[in-house]
Structure formats: structure tokens, C-alpha cells
Design an enzyme around this catalytic site. Structure first.
Site, mmCIF file in Angstrom:
data_model
loop_
_atom_site.group_PDB
_atom_site.id
_atom_site.type_symbol
_atom_site.label_atom_id
_atom_site.label_comp_id
_atom_site.label_asym_id
_atom_site.label_seq_id
_atom_site.Cartn_x
_atom_site.Cartn_y
_atom_site.Cartn_z
ATOM 1 N N ILE A 14 0.879 -1.174 0.000
ATOM 2 C CA ILE A 14 0.000 0.000 0.000
ATOM 3 C C ILE A 14 0.911 1.218 0.000
ATOM 4 O O ILE A 14 1.562 1.512 0.999
ATOM 5 C CB ILE A 14 -0.946 0.016 1.211
ATOM 6 C CG1 ILE A 14 -1.876 -1.197 1.171
ATOM 7 C CG2 ILE A 14 -1.763 1.314 1.212
ATOM 8 C CD1 ILE A 14 -2.866 -1.260 2.324
ATOM 9 N N HIS A 15 0.963 1.906 -1.135
ATOM 10 C CA HIS A 15 1.819 3.089 -1.243
ATOM 11 C C HIS A 15 0.946 4.331 -1.419
ATOM 12 O O HIS A 15 -0.279 4.241 -1.438
ATOM 13 C CB HIS A 15 2.855 2.918 -2.367
ATOM 14 C CG HIS A 15 2.280 2.483 -3.676
ATOM 15 N ND1 HIS A 15 2.046 3.353 -4.711
ATOM 16 C CD2 HIS A 15 1.870 1.268 -4.116
ATOM 17 C CE1 HIS A 15 1.535 2.696 -5.739
ATOM 18 N NE2 HIS A 15 1.411 1.422 -5.399
ATOM 19 N N ALA A 16 1.567 5.482 -1.517
ATOM 20 C CA ALA A 16 0.867 6.766 -1.422
ATOM 21 C C ALA A 16 -0.277 6.964 -2.417
ATOM 22 O O ALA A 16 -1.357 7.397 -2.023
ATOM 23 C CB ALA A 16 1.865 7.910 -1.549
#
Length: 85
Positions: A14-16
Site C-alpha cells: 500500500i503506497h501513497a
């Protein structure tokens, strides 16, 4: 209360970018929505909470919705996760 377990498949976890899109979508629901991993949980409508869990590829998260629109919220969360993470 509705609950959804999902294993992250995105190589970056889960990235930005997807976290921001998820939070934007969740703000349309009045239900309280939480995200949990390894016994830690956070408000899924707050970027620092979601990013603070540092979810990596292959890890399982649990999304929980509680409120008047919990059913539709969980359905939309599931569709979003499958499409983006």
C-alpha cells in the site's frame, strides 16, 4: 459491522497513490472504517493511519465498516482493493 480480509498483491504494497485514492473514496461513507494488520489498526479515512501500517505485498489486511452504509462500503472497498492493490 462488516469485515473484509484481503491479501495485498501490489509489488509496492500500500503506497501513497492508491492509499490517497482509497481515502478519498472512503470519505463518501458515514460508516466508521478501520484498517488492521498484525494486531494494529487505524482509521482508514486518514492517510497517516493507512501509511503507518506499512503494508507490504503478500500481507493480509482486515477492513472493517460499521454504520448505516457499511454493506455498500465493504462492497466498494473490496472492488477498489482488487482493482488497485
Amino acid at each position: 459491522m462488516k469485515e473484509l480480509k484481503y491479501t495485498i498483491t501490489d509489488p509496492e504494497g500500500i503506497h501513497a497513490r492508491p492509499a490517497g485514492e482509497l481515502i478519498k473514496m472512503l470519505k463518501e461513507f458515514e460508516s466508521a472504517i478501520t484498517i488492521a494488520k498484525d494486531g494494529k489498526s487505524a482509521d482508514a479515512k486518514r492517510i497517516f493511519g493507512v501509511m503507518g501500517l506499512a503494508v507490504k505485498q503478500g500481507q493480509e489486511i482486515t477492513m472493517t465498516a460499521e454504520g448505516a452504509d457499511e454493506e455498500i462500503a465493504i462492497q466498494k472497498i473490496e472492488a477498489f482493493l482488487k482493482e488497485n492493490l
